[in-house]
Write an enzyme that holds these catalytic residues in place. Structure first.
Site, PDB file in Angstrom:
ATOM      1  N   SER A 183      42.912  17.527  12.521  1.00  0.00           N
ATOM      2  CA  SER A 183      44.281  17.980  12.256  1.00  0.00           C
ATOM      3  C   SER A 183      44.954  17.273  11.083  1.00  0.00           C
ATOM      4  O   SER A 183      46.151  16.955  11.139  1.00  0.00           O
ATOM      5  CB  SER A 183      45.139  17.854  13.530  1.00  0.00           C
ATOM      6  N   GLY A 242      39.430  20.228   8.275  1.00  0.00           N
ATOM      7  CA  GLY A 242      39.014  21.551   8.738  1.00  0.00           C
ATOM      8  C   GLY A 242      39.950  22.632   8.221  1.00  0.00           C
ATOM      9  O   GLY A 242      39.873  23.038   7.059  1.00  0.00           O
ATOM     10  N   GLY A 257      41.443  20.563  15.666  1.00  0.00           N
ATOM     11  CA  GLY A 257      42.049  21.863  15.942  1.00  0.00           C
ATOM     12  C   GLY A 257      43.318  21.723  16.778  1.00  0.00           C
ATOM     13  O   GLY A 257      43.747  22.664  17.437  1.00  0.00           O
ATOM     14  N   HIS A 259      28.616  17.459  14.140  1.00  0.00           N
ATOM     15  CA  HIS A 259      30.019  17.818  14.369  1.00  0.00           C
ATOM     16  C   HIS A 259      30.218  18.125  15.853  1.00  0.00           C
ATOM     17  O   HIS A 259      29.320  18.658  16.501  1.00  0.00           O
ATOM     18  CB  HIS A 259      30.394  19.032  13.511  1.00  0.00           C
ATOM     19  N   GLU A 294      31.691  20.384  17.313  1.00  0.00           N
ATOM     20  CA  GLU A 294      31.494  21.784  17.693  1.00  0.00           C
ATOM     21  C   GLU A 294      30.017  22.101  17.869  1.00  0.00           C
ATOM     22  O   GLU A 294      29.641  22.983  18.625  1.00  0.00           O
ATOM     23  CB  GLU A 294      32.153  22.699  16.644  1.00  0.00           C
ATOM     24  N   GLU A 318      36.005  11.463  14.237  1.00  0.00           N
ATOM     25  CA  GLU A 318      36.829  12.610  14.609  1.00  0.00           C
ATOM     26  C   GLU A 318      37.008  12.650  16.121  1.00  0.00           C
ATOM     27  O   GLU A 318      36.134  13.153  16.835  1.00  0.00           O
ATOM     28  CB  GLU A 318      36.147  13.917  14.184  1.00  0.00           C
ATOM     29  N   ASN A 321      35.628  21.022   5.502  1.00  0.00           N
ATOM     30  CA  ASN A 321      34.682  21.708   6.386  1.00  0.00           C
ATOM     31  C   ASN A 321      35.249  23.090   6.698  1.00  0.00           C
ATOM     32  O   ASN A 321      36.181  23.221   7.485  1.00  0.00           O
ATOM     33  CB  ASN A 321      34.522  20.869   7.674  1.00  0.00           C
ATOM     34  N   TRP A 322      34.650  24.092   6.068  1.00  0.00           N
ATOM     35  CA  TRP A 322      35.190  25.449   6.228  1.00  0.00           C
ATOM     36  C   TRP A 322      34.876  26.051   7.588  1.00  0.00           C
ATOM     37  O   TRP A 322      35.445  27.053   7.971  1.00  0.00           O
ATOM     38  CB  TRP A 322      34.618  26.376   5.154  1.00  0.00           C
ATOM     39  N   LYS A 323      33.918  25.464   8.273  1.00  0.00           N
ATOM     40  CA  LYS A 323      33.441  26.043   9.543  1.00  0.00           C
ATOM     41  C   LYS A 323      33.006  27.498   9.287  1.00  0.00           C
ATOM     42  O   LYS A 323      32.497  27.779   8.209  1.00  0.00           O
ATOM     43  CB  LYS A 323      34.511  25.920  10.625  1.00  0.00           C
TER      44      LYS A 323
HETATM   45  P1  PGA Z   1      40.784  20.423  11.817  1.00  0.00           P
HETATM   46  O1  PGA Z   1      39.185  20.258  11.946  1.00  0.00           O
HETATM   47  O2  PGA Z   1      41.175  19.703  10.567  1.00  0.00           O
HETATM   48  O3  PGA Z   1      41.019  21.881  11.753  1.00  0.00           O
HETATM   49  O4  PGA Z   1      41.366  19.771  13.043  1.00  0.00           O
HETATM   50  C1  PGA Z   1      38.580  19.061  11.605  1.00  0.00           C
HETATM   51  C2  PGA Z   1      37.083  19.146  11.822  1.00  0.00           C
HETATM   52  O5  PGA Z   1      36.657  19.759  12.806  1.00  0.00           O
HETATM   53  O6  PGA Z   1      36.309  18.603  11.026  1.00  0.00           O
END
Ligand code: PGA
Length: 252
Positions: free
Chosen positions: A210, A231, A170, A94, A96, A164, A8-10
């Site tokens: 993470s 991520g 993060g 997600h 976010e 998650e 997931n590149w965000k």
């Molecule tokens: P992260 O993000 O691996 O940077 O913790 C994971 C995600 O939000 O899917």
């Protein structure tokens, strides 16, 4: 394929050149994997870059989808458009996006729309915090149940759940493999209550939060998950390469 790793590149990276570099690197390593499938979820604007040459090696996914079919919804992208652009997967719900106001009801409509279009929804669920009393279990159970409200049994096996925990996204460290295993069992039990055991067993449960090249092996092997949602490490070409190779080595 035994394991699934989704990147997931965000909202990264900011330049096309960097996006091209990541895509090329992921395609190259994917061609060497034997038990691991890879899905790349770049921002919409880079999807066409990823769908070109070597598209068969790495599946393409999007990071969100509109719940409506088409029409006057400024800024939205439909499931049909995603399919036309080569997407086989879409991340839905997600944390976010939940933090921006998405609720389970909206998320369930997005899951349904993706399924109607033949796109595999990667439904993200996870508790915000963990309390000693275990109330987070109920939070998680309700999130799964309500985000899958109205989804027909016949579609169940196509759904992927990405567990998650919000507090591990993060963050500095991932959840421990022991806790991941325990929670994955709870997620599978909840899916069994919704769809019945036979269907629920076919649903892949991934872990996200993470994950990096150092902890990927123990998370997958000891955490009893079917793969990872990654991520930050997914836009770090060298780290992601090592992560994919590490996961692929688990059952070689
Ligand atoms: P992260 O993000 O691996 O940077 O913790 C994971 C995600 O939000 O899917």
């Amino acid at each position: 394929m035994k394991y699934l790793v989704i990147g997931n590149w965000k909202m990264n990276p900011n330049t096309k050149a960097e996006a091209q570099k990541i895509i090329a690197s992921v395609k190259k390593v994917a061609s060497q994997l034997s038990t691991t499938s890879v899905v790349m979820c770049p921002p919409y604007v880079y999807m066409s870059l990823a769908y070109g040459k070597g598209a068969s090696l790495v599946a393409l996914g999007a990071q969100d989808v509109a719940p409506e079919i088409q029409g006057s919804y400024t800024g939205e992208v439909s499931a049909t458009m995603l399919r036309e652009s080569g997407a086989a997967y879409v991340i839905v719900g997600h944390s976010e996006r939940r933090a921006m106001g998405e609720n389970d009801e909206l998320i369930s409509r997005k899951v349904a729309r993706a399924l109607e279009e033949g796109i595999i929804p990667v439904l993200c669920v996870g508790e915000k915090t963990r309390d000693k009393e275990g109330l987070y279990m109920e939070e998680l159970r309700l999130q799964i149940k309500n985000s899958l409200q109205g989804i027909e049994q016949k579609h169940a096996h196509k759904i992927i759940i990405a567990y998650e925990p919000v507090w591990a996204i993060g963050a500095k460290e991932a959840m421990t493999p022991a806790l991941i295993q325990e929670t994955a069992i709870f997620v599978r039990k909840t899916l069994t209550d919704i769809f019945g055991q036979e269907k629920a067993l076919k649903i892949k449960v991934l872990y996200g939060g993470s994950v990096n090249f150092r902890n990927a092996t123990e998370i997958v092997s000891q955490g009893s998950v079917d793969g990872l949602l990654v991520g930050r490490e997914s836009i770090n070409p060298l780290g992601f390469k090592d992560l994919l190779i590490a996961v692929d080595e688990i059952i070689k």
